[in-house]
Design an enzyme around this catalytic site. Structure first.
Site, PDB file in Angstrom:
ATOM      1  N   ALA A 265       0.844  -1.185   0.000  1.00 41.91           N
ATOM      2  CA  ALA A 265       0.000   0.000   0.000  1.00 41.91           C
ATOM      3  C   ALA A 265       0.883   1.240   0.000  1.00 41.91           C
ATOM      4  O   ALA A 265       2.096   1.143   0.214  1.00 41.91           O
ATOM      5  CB  ALA A 265      -0.894   0.021   1.237  1.00 41.91           C
ATOM      6  N   MET A 266       0.255   2.399  -0.220  1.00 46.73           N
ATOM      7  CA  MET A 266       1.023   3.638  -0.350  1.00 46.73           C
ATOM      8  C   MET A 266       0.336   4.799   0.350  1.00 46.73           C
ATOM      9  O   MET A 266      -0.858   5.019   0.180  1.00 46.73           O
ATOM     10  CB  MET A 266       1.222   3.917  -1.846  1.00 46.73           C
ATOM     11  CG  MET A 266       1.991   5.176  -2.128  1.00 46.73           C
ATOM     12  SD  MET A 266       3.684   5.065  -1.449  1.00 46.73           S
ATOM     13  CE  MET A 266       3.989   6.787  -1.098  1.00 46.73           C
ATOM     14  N   GLU A 267       1.152   5.555   1.075  1.00 50.28           N
ATOM     15  CA  GLU A 267       0.639   6.582   1.991  1.00 50.28           C
ATOM     16  C   GLU A 267       0.416   7.949   1.355  1.00 50.28           C
ATOM     17  O   GLU A 267       0.460   8.968   2.058  1.00 50.28           O
ATOM     18  CB  GLU A 267       1.636   6.733   3.145  1.00 50.28           C
ATOM     19  CG  GLU A 267       2.996   7.388   2.787  1.00 50.28           C
ATOM     20  CD  GLU A 267       4.119   6.413   2.495  1.00 50.28           C
ATOM     21  OE1 GLU A 267       3.832   5.254   2.130  1.00 50.28           O
ATOM     22  OE2 GLU A 267       5.298   6.798   2.625  1.00 50.28           O
ATOM     23  N   ASN A 268       0.162   8.055   0.047  1.00 52.57           N
ATOM     24  CA  ASN A 268      -0.076   9.351  -0.592  1.00 52.57           C
ATOM     25  C   ASN A 268      -0.959  10.231   0.287  1.00 52.57           C
ATOM     26  O   ASN A 268      -1.940   9.765   0.848  1.00 52.57           O
ATOM     27  CB  ASN A 268      -0.804   9.151  -1.926  1.00 52.57           C
ATOM     28  CG  ASN A 268      -0.262   7.991  -2.706  1.00 52.57           C
ATOM     29  OD1 ASN A 268       0.905   7.967  -3.031  1.00 52.57           O
ATOM     30  ND2 ASN A 268      -1.104   6.998  -2.963  1.00 52.57           N
ATOM     31  N   HIS A 300      -0.352   1.318   9.341  1.00 55.07           N
ATOM     32  CA  HIS A 300       0.958   1.748   8.839  1.00 55.07           C
ATOM     33  C   HIS A 300       0.823   2.953   7.904  1.00 55.07           C
ATOM     34  O   HIS A 300       1.494   3.967   8.091  1.00 55.07           O
ATOM     35  CB  HIS A 300       1.620   0.566   8.115  1.00 55.07           C
ATOM     36  CG  HIS A 300       2.971   0.857   7.553  1.00 55.07           C
ATOM     37  ND1 HIS A 300       4.135   0.508   8.195  1.00 55.07           N
ATOM     38  CD2 HIS A 300       3.354   1.489   6.417  1.00 55.07           C
ATOM     39  CE1 HIS A 300       5.165   0.894   7.478  1.00 55.07           C
ATOM     40  NE2 HIS A 300       4.718   1.502   6.384  1.00 55.07           N
ATOM     41  N   GLU A 301      -0.057   2.834   6.931  1.00 48.57           N
ATOM     42  CA  GLU A 301      -0.197   3.932   5.960  1.00 48.57           C
ATOM     43  C   GLU A 301      -0.764   5.168   6.636  1.00 48.57           C
ATOM     44  O   GLU A 301      -0.342   6.285   6.368  1.00 48.57           O
ATOM     45  CB  GLU A 301      -1.077   3.519   4.773  1.00 48.57           C
ATOM     46  CG  GLU A 301      -0.625   2.250   4.048  1.00 48.57           C
ATOM     47  CD  GLU A 301       0.845   2.216   3.689  1.00 48.57           C
ATOM     48  OE1 GLU A 301       1.434   3.280   3.434  1.00 48.57           O
ATOM     49  OE2 GLU A 301       1.423   1.100   3.668  1.00 48.57           O
ATOM     50  N   HIS A 304       1.874   7.010   8.545  1.00 44.61           N
ATOM     51  CA  HIS A 304       2.782   7.776   7.685  1.00 44.61           C
ATOM     52  C   HIS A 304       2.342   9.235   7.546  1.00 44.61           C
ATOM     53  O   HIS A 304       3.149  10.082   7.165  1.00 44.61           O
ATOM     54  CB  HIS A 304       2.834   7.162   6.277  1.00 44.61           C
ATOM     55  CG  HIS A 304       3.914   6.133   6.084  1.00 44.61           C
ATOM     56  ND1 HIS A 304       5.210   6.302   6.515  1.00 44.61           N
ATOM     57  CD2 HIS A 304       3.896   4.932   5.442  1.00 44.61           C
ATOM     58  CE1 HIS A 304       5.932   5.238   6.163  1.00 44.61           C
ATOM     59  NE2 HIS A 304       5.158   4.387   5.518  1.00 44.61           N
ATOM     60  N   GLU A 323      10.287   4.621   7.316  1.00 40.46           N
ATOM     61  CA  GLU A 323       9.783   3.241   7.289  1.00 40.46           C
ATOM     62  C   GLU A 323      10.066   2.478   8.588  1.00 40.46           C
ATOM     63  O   GLU A 323       9.196   1.800   9.114  1.00 40.46           O
ATOM     64  CB  GLU A 323      10.329   2.493   6.072  1.00 40.46           C
ATOM     65  CG  GLU A 323       9.833   3.044   4.727  1.00 40.46           C
ATOM     66  CD  GLU A 323       8.310   3.110   4.603  1.00 40.46           C
ATOM     67  OE1 GLU A 323       7.587   2.509   5.422  1.00 40.46           O
ATOM     68  OE2 GLU A 323       7.831   3.789   3.663  1.00 40.46           O
TER      69      GLU A 323
HETATM   70  N1  PHE Z   1       5.800   3.579   1.296  1.00 42.72           N
HETATM   71  C1  PHE Z   1       5.041   2.360   1.220  1.00 42.72           C
HETATM   72  C2  PHE Z   1       4.898   1.872   2.656  1.00 42.72           C
HETATM   73  O1  PHE Z   1       5.790   1.415   3.287  1.00 42.72           O
HETATM   74  C3  PHE Z   1       5.641   1.268   0.446  1.00 42.72           C
HETATM   75  C4  PHE Z   1       5.766   1.501  -1.008  1.00 42.72           C
HETATM   76  C5  PHE Z   1       6.989   1.825  -1.563  1.00 42.72           C
HETATM   77  C6  PHE Z   1       4.684   1.374  -1.837  1.00 42.72           C
HETATM   78  C7  PHE Z   1       7.134   2.019  -2.903  1.00 42.72           C
HETATM   79  C8  PHE Z   1       4.816   1.538  -3.180  1.00 42.72           C
HETATM   80  C9  PHE Z   1       6.054   1.862  -3.708  1.00 42.72           C
HETATM   81  O2  PHE Z   1       3.921   2.019   3.249  1.00 42.72           O
HETATM   82 ZN    ZN Z   2       5.759   2.471   5.011  1.00 41.75          ZN
END
Ligand code: PHE
Ligand code: ZN
Length: 875
Positions: A265-268, A300-301, A304, A323
């Site tokens: 997943a991604m924390e945008n 986690h997300e 962030h 991280e």
């Molecule tokens: N930053 C994301 C996380 O740890 C991981 C991630 C990295 C997702 C690169 C996509 C691309 O929560």
């Molecule tokens: Zn992360």
């Protein structure tokens, strides 16, 4: 084309701030069938004395127009890395760039791409440069306004970061939305989604009384699998307020689930994008472990938002700053919500299995790496999991109160900054008054420290003396390391099981160091490294009897109670593996070992034990897996390790069958399915008993597994049955596998399980079987979850088949890596993980693995991702 050039490495020591800065960016996405036009208007400034060209990153983008302050410029250069513009004459200027991209053909899943019929983005680490030309580095922070225009019918939902400020119809059946994100951010946190989704909605009121709208968007039909994710989100928001004093900072928080995603997943900022595997969860389709993972990744997300977004990273070498810290935060969140010792056991098991292996291999690197070729390769177990251990040690050394003071300081001092690991350490020092100079070595020295413990009791002086020593192994490019600051938590337990002292932290800072405990009135059994207080490999002068004692009497520290049992399992397995390696077929099994476990397992029948104890017992019954056994051996033979493990399981089954059957019966679900801690613990215990009872793969095993399968009313039990039956040669196997497939063929995530169970199971015709799966109509190598469900499951979870003597496993994986190299290099590079430590295995295997790596290295158009891992592995 063969790679003749070596891709260039980037070094931490070369970091320089950018003379050009961005204050705001106006983005416009015009989505058409087959291509998308992106216009960006960047408000830029140049530092007073800078005359250098302006270089903007860009990859796979077509430049349509370029203007500065409204004037077209033509004196620029482009290459496959980006765009170079001569230093503009003004110090403040507006740069306008129009590009064309083709998300439809983006199989790397970085930048803007299509997942099914929908559009989404992934910009971390360096995906934004695949959208438009930009200063794609995390220390360039700006506010964003994003306008999205797309077909109204096909893409009713149009999302980006921040708040929606406008929407309406546009020409040609299109519509648009405009989003404004008031928080300056680096471009890796940018996100856009366009597609057809259904959503669920809820709200959360923050501690200061602000109401936040929460949405989860999923493929239509999946809404009924989102409730757990929503609950998890609300719990996370509350926990971060309670434990870190951190509040959410916008009125809207969106989560979108997509089925094609490289990572979890991604924390945008305010628009988290998730792999469906980490959002969807329902009784019928998700296991208890899946439920836990969803909860922890949602957390986690969300976490962030502060540790990553409000305070971000100056450069990618600082990745562990966000991280490691965020993993530690999500681990603690889960520990607070569930069983603390069981959470610790699961986290440490994971760390040992994968991070210890990485730290002992050719790709060992410190949690703050010093150089890389491809940053995607450094989203590693070391940066994440060892990084989290390092944060945990800060808290251990500072104490909970000073640690909280220090994090408060960090989040206030660095709010809005692109910070460094040194900034973090400085806050730990400033808030606590402690000198952490030596502790900093954890950021620069790779390798898992070896710690030895020797304890002696002097009954005359009533003194217990301890000698600790440490050794940090050499790793590629690093030798002759300095001793580190290692906090070793220790308890002393008397013969009745009482703690003689409060848990004490011994600060090991020298190569060798002595400690004494006075007024110890009877000979204690020490419990060393309680709660796994440091990520090290420990050896002690404790006897097997001491460990057997701890499995029963270490009541204060659940982790170490479990650990004592694991020590005994490991010892038994190592001995048996050695025997199988030297050709024995019927080695002796230590009777004391078998009996001491019978003694522990009998507790599983106590009706009054807590659910935590039950969950812990299930983990105690579980033998260490092959990859863990293999780690402590040289010239390892995974087939021998597998045979040893099976042999031991058979002996446990033979000697404990009635007890195991009782455990199996006693923990049957009564009444309706539930996900209470007690129900989860009972399932874990019962399924552990099932796995031992079916470990010999005979006809009785097949019958029991099949019964278990058809009686199940949830995925946890069904999967346990499936895993039990998949290696069984009796006809029940096909029956169950077929039922499972037919029952769940419309659930992609469950079909992933169907693939992975088969790829993970040991059977004589495994390669032929894998080839069939690979050609199955549901197999699609372009979907990362599906690719992993076959290839990673096989190579990581089925070591004895992967390391088959005829090298068929290596060829099977190498073919996939070569195929994926041109489709999705990030996934291809990940699949190399089980090949990296080829030097660990028997000489014949080494030769064959090396040959497979060399074949990969000779692939035409090898990506930097695959090149880096392959060449470093071979070095
Ligand atoms: N930053 C994301 C996380 O740890 C991981 C991630 C990295 C997702 C690169 C996509 C691309 O929560
Ligand atoms: Zn992360």
């Amino acid at each position: 084309m063969l790679r003749t050039d070596t891709p260039k490495a980037i070094h931490l020591k070369d970091y320089k701030p950018s003379p050009y800065q961005v204050s705001h960016i106006d983005l416009n996405f015009d989505i058409y069938d087959g291509y998308t036009n992106v216009t960006s208007v960047i408000s830029m400034s140049n530092s007073a004395d800078n005359k250098d060209d302006l270089f903007l990153h860009g990859e796979d983008v077509e430049l349509l127009a370029l203007k500065i302050n409204g004037k077209t410029i033509s004196t620029y250069k482009t290459d496959d890395q980006g765009l170079t513009i001569p230093c503009p004459s003004e110090k403040e200027f507006k740069l306008e760039i129009k590009t064309k991209i083709t998300p439809e053909s983006n199989t790397r899943l970085e930048g803007l791409y299509k997942s099914g019929d929908n559009y989404c983005t992934q910009c971390e680490a360096e995906g934004f440069r695949r959208i438009t030309y930009y200063l794609d580095r995390p220390d360039i922070m700006a506010t964003y306004t994003t306008r999205i225009e797309a077909d109204k019918e096909k893409y009713p939902v149009l999302l980006s970061n921040g708040n929606k400020t406008d929407s309406g119809s546009a020409e040609g059946g299109k519509h648009f939305t405009i989003w404004q994100d008031p928080h300056p951010k680096p471009c890796y946190l940018f996100a856009l989604v366009a597609g057809k989704f259904n959503h669920i909605h809820d709200t959360f009121t923050t501690v200061s009384g602000r109401k936040v709208d929460l949405y989860i968007y999923v493929r239509p039909g999946d809404e009924d699998q989102c409730a757990h994710a929503m609950e998890s989100l609300k719990k996370s928001m509350k926990w971060d307020e309670d434990v870190y004093g951190l509040e959410y900072d916008l009125d809207l928080f969106n989560i979108v689930a997509v089925s094609d995603f490289n990572m979890g997943a991604m924390e945008n900022k305010s628009l988290n994008i998730f792999n469906t595997a980490l959002v969807l969860a329902a009784q019928e389709t998700a296991t208890d472990a899946d439920f836990m993972r969803v909860e922890s990744v949602i957390a986690h997300e969300y976490f962030h938002n502060w540790s990553g977004n409000r305070v971000t990273c100056r450069d990618w070498f600082q990745l562990s700053l966000k991280e490691g810290l965020t993993v530690f935060r999500d681990q603690e969140f889960s520990a607070d919500l569930h069983s603390r010792p069981v959470q610790r056991i699961d986290d440490v098991t994971h760390l040992r299995r994968l991070q210890f292996a990485e730290d002992a291999g050719p790709l060992a690197h410190p949690i703050r790496p010093e150089n890389y070729i491809e940053i995607n390769n450094f989203y590693t177990m070391t940066v994440y999991e060892k990084g989290a251990e390092v944060i945990r040690m800060f808290r251990t050394i500072l104490g909970a109160e000073a640690y909280r003071k220090a994090t408060d300081l960090y989040f206030s001092r660095h709010d809005g900054d692109a910070a460094t690991c040194d900034d973090w350490i400085k806050c730990m020092e400033d808030a606590s008054g402690k000198d952490l100079t030596q502790f900093r070595l954890w950021y620069s020295q790779a390798g898992t420290p070896r710690v030895t413990f020797e304890g002696h009791y002097d009954p005359v002086k009533k003194i217990y003396s301890v000698e600790l020593s440490q050794k940090i192994p050499d790793t590629p490019g690093q030798s002759g390391k300095k001793p580190m600051h290692i906090p070793v938590a220790i308890g002393l337990i008397d013969q009745n099981g009482n703690d003689l002292i409060d848990t004490k932290i011994l600060h090991l800072t020298e190569s060798q160091q002595a400690f004494t405990f006075e007024n110890i009135n009877s000979k204690p059994v020490p419990s060393v490294l309680r709660n796994f207080s440091a990520p090290v490999i420990l050896s002690t002068n404790l006897t097997d009897d001491d460990y057997a004692f701890l499995t029963k009497h270490e009541v204060y520290d659940g982790f170490n109670r479990w650990e004592a049992g694991q020590y005994l399992h490991r010892k038994a397995l190592e001995k048996l593996t050695g025997a199988f390696e030297s050709g024995e077929t019927k080695p002796d099994i230590n009777q004391n070992y078998l009996e001491s476990f019978a003694d522990i397992y009998i507790n599983a029948l106590n009706t009054d034990i807590t659910s935590d104890e039950r969950a812990l017992l299930a983990r105690t019954m579980h033998l260490p897996d092959i990859s863990t056994i293999v780690q402590s051996r040289e010239n390892a033979d995974p087939v021998a390790a597998y045979n040893a493990r099976q042999y031991l399981l058979a002996a446990i089954k033979r000697t404990q069958k009635p007890l195991l059957q009782k455990i199996y019966k006693a923990n049957e679900e009564k009444g309706a399915f539930s996900v209470t801690p007690d129900a989860i613990a009972r399932r874990a215990l019962r399924n552990e008993a099932l796995s031992i009872l079916t470990a010999t793969h005979g006809t009785g095993c097949a019958k029991l597994a099949k019964e278990h399968y058809f009686a199940a009313d949830n995925m946890t039990d069904r999967m346990a049955a499936l895993m039990a039956i998949a290696p069984n040669a009796n006809p029940e196997r096909e029956e169950v596998l077929e039922d499972f497939y037919n029952r769940y063929k419309d659930f992609q995530l469950v079909i992933d399980k169907w693939f992975s169970v088969q790829a993970s199971s040991v059977r004589p015709d495994i390669i032929a079987h894998l080839q069939n799966l690979r050609h199955h109509p549901d197999f699609n190598i372009k979907n990362p979850n599906r690719a992993r469900s076959l290839y990673a499951a096989f190579a990581m979870n089925n070591p004895s088949s992967f390391h088959a003597q005829d090298s068929s496993g290596y060829s099977f994986l190498a073919d996939a890596i070569i195929e994926l190299n041109s489709i999705n290099p990030q996934i291809a590079a990940r699949l190399l993980t089980p090949m990296r430590d080829w030097r660990k295995y028997t000489l014949d295997r080494q030769t064959k693995m090396k040959a497979a790596l060399e074949r990969i290295l000779e692939t035409p158009n090898l990506s930097p991702d695959v090149f880096e891992i392959t060449s470093k592995s071979l070095k």
